[in-house]
Scaffold this active site. Structure first.
Site, mmCIF file in Angstrom:
data_model
loop_
_atom_site.group_PDB
_atom_site.id
_atom_site.type_symbol
_atom_site.label_atom_id
_atom_site.label_comp_id
_atom_site.label_asym_id
_atom_site.label_seq_id
_atom_site.Cartn_x
_atom_site.Cartn_y
_atom_site.Cartn_z
ATOM 1 N N HIS A 252 7.053 4.094 9.931
ATOM 2 C CA HIS A 252 6.520 3.884 11.108
ATOM 3 C C HIS A 252 7.472 3.581 12.008
ATOM 4 C CE1 HIS A 252 4.070 2.783 14.356
ATOM 5 N NE2 HIS A 252 4.214 1.145 14.200
ATOM 6 N N SER B 212 0.823 -1.237 0.087
ATOM 7 C CA SER B 212 0.092 -0.036 -0.217
ATOM 8 C C SER B 212 0.903 1.063 0.092
ATOM 9 C CB SER B 212 -0.983 -0.079 1.209
ATOM 10 O OG SER B 212 -1.548 1.408 1.280
ATOM 11 N N ASP C 137 0.300 5.881 17.243
ATOM 12 C CA ASP C 137 -0.320 5.024 16.350
ATOM 13 C C ASP C 137 -0.652 3.899 16.795
ATOM 14 O OD1 ASP C 137 -0.168 4.696 13.077
ATOM 15 O OD2 ASP C 137 0.689 2.593 13.831
#
Length: 335
Positions: A111, A30, A194
């Site tokens: 991340h 993605s 997150d």
């Protein structure tokens, strides 16, 4: 460089800092496809690193991207962006990436999990940064193609060159983030917020709230189809309103009856016990307990993960929903 509350835009970034450098994007999922294609469209030299036999190779090559093995791409790249699953990064870092990272390189993440929890320990002599778009990859790509961008978070973990901030910001600009705004943070804050959002609200909290509401109505004797519509299907309407206008805007768009019920009953569902549970979950994330648990689960072969996934997919709401969604061909038509 101008700064406004730690938010940067294209005018603050210098994409020329990446000119003449090769950007290696490891992974083509993605986020990977969006980063690679946007950077290429921004005029940068991009290679993609994929494992042997990856099903994504044909898609990447069809877009005119050069595809190498992960190890070869890491060696080629002056900037190396790791866009692999969290649970695989440490192993692949040791076996295929580490040896290809040369002094002076910029190692990038989208991340902060691997850095925050010590899964990857970058060597001295390299810059380490993060650019995390606040949206899925297909949105990052589509917004770029339409001349817009998705807001990004950026952080610098290691600045050996003295220019890491400028290089990371240039990368964010290259994928379109500077068009919308790039917010500066740090690795631990990005990681902890997150994970908390995923577990307590967006995925864990929302999914369990939907199932609990569905089960409450079905156990009371109501038609499962009505329960599905009221507890899952119509959730999109409310979420879209909050996404576009905030909670206040959502309340302005619903009926007075719904708004009164919202304000007088919502805190009975998400009350003090739920808030206490959220604080517990946040504490587990901050202490690294969740990371240790997830890492251990993967090392043990993910037996519990696979069992829970199977049980969840067998829930009645999935079977009822599948039949009802087949009556609504507009759902998923854009996929």
């Amino acid at each position: 460089m101008t700064e406004n509350d730690g938010i940067f835009y294209d005018d603050d970034a210098d994409l020329e800092l990446l000119s003449g450098k090769t950007v290696a994007v490891l992974g083509y999922g993605s986020q990977g496809h969006a980063h690679a294609l946007n950077l290429k469209a921004s005029g940068l030299d991009v290679v993609v690193g994929l494992r042997e036999g990856s099903s994504s190779r044909a898609a990447a090559e069809a877009e005119g991207l050069e595809v190498l093995s992960v190890a070869d791409a890491a060696s080629r790249g002056d900037v190396v962006m790791i866009l692999l699953p969290d649970e695989l990064q440490a192993e692949i870092w040791e076996s295929e990436i580490r040896d290809g990272i040369a002094e002076g390189n910029l190692l990038m993440f989208a991340h902060g999990f691997a850095i925050t929890y010590g899964q990857i320990d970058p060597p001295a002599g390299i810059d380490v940064g993060m650019v995390a778009p606040k949206g899925p990859g297909h949105l990052v790509r589509r917004q770029y193609q339409e001349g817009r961008g998705v807001p990004c978070l950026m952080a610098v973990h290691q600045d050996e060159s003295g220019s890491a901030h400028e290089l990371v910001l240039a990368y964010a600009s290259g994928i379109g983030g500077g068009r919308a705004g790039v917010i500066e943070t740090n690795f631990s804050d990005e990681t902890e917020t997150d994970l908390f959002g995923e577990q307590a609200v967006l995925c864990g909290g929302a999914a369990e709230l939907v199932r609990a509401g569905y089960e409450t109505l079905v156990e009371a004797g109501y038609d499962p189809r009505l329960a599905y519509f009221e507890c899952l299907h119509e959730l999109k309407l409310i979420v879209d309103l909050m996404y576009e206008e905030g909670i206040g805007g959502m309340r302005n768009s619903i009926s007075n009856t719904a708004e009164y019920g919202d304000m007088t009953r919502g805190t009975r569902v998400i009350g003090d016990p739920s808030r206490a549970a959220m604080r517990e979950i946040l504490g587990e994330i901050q202490r690294g307990d969740f990371a240790k648990e997830w890492i251990g689960e993967n090392r043990a072969g993910r037996e519990s993960f696979d069992r829970m996934r199977s049980e969840s997919q067998d829930h009645e709401i999935e079977r009822v929903g599948s039949k009802l969604r087949s009556m609504m061909p507009w759902i998923g038509s854009g996929r």
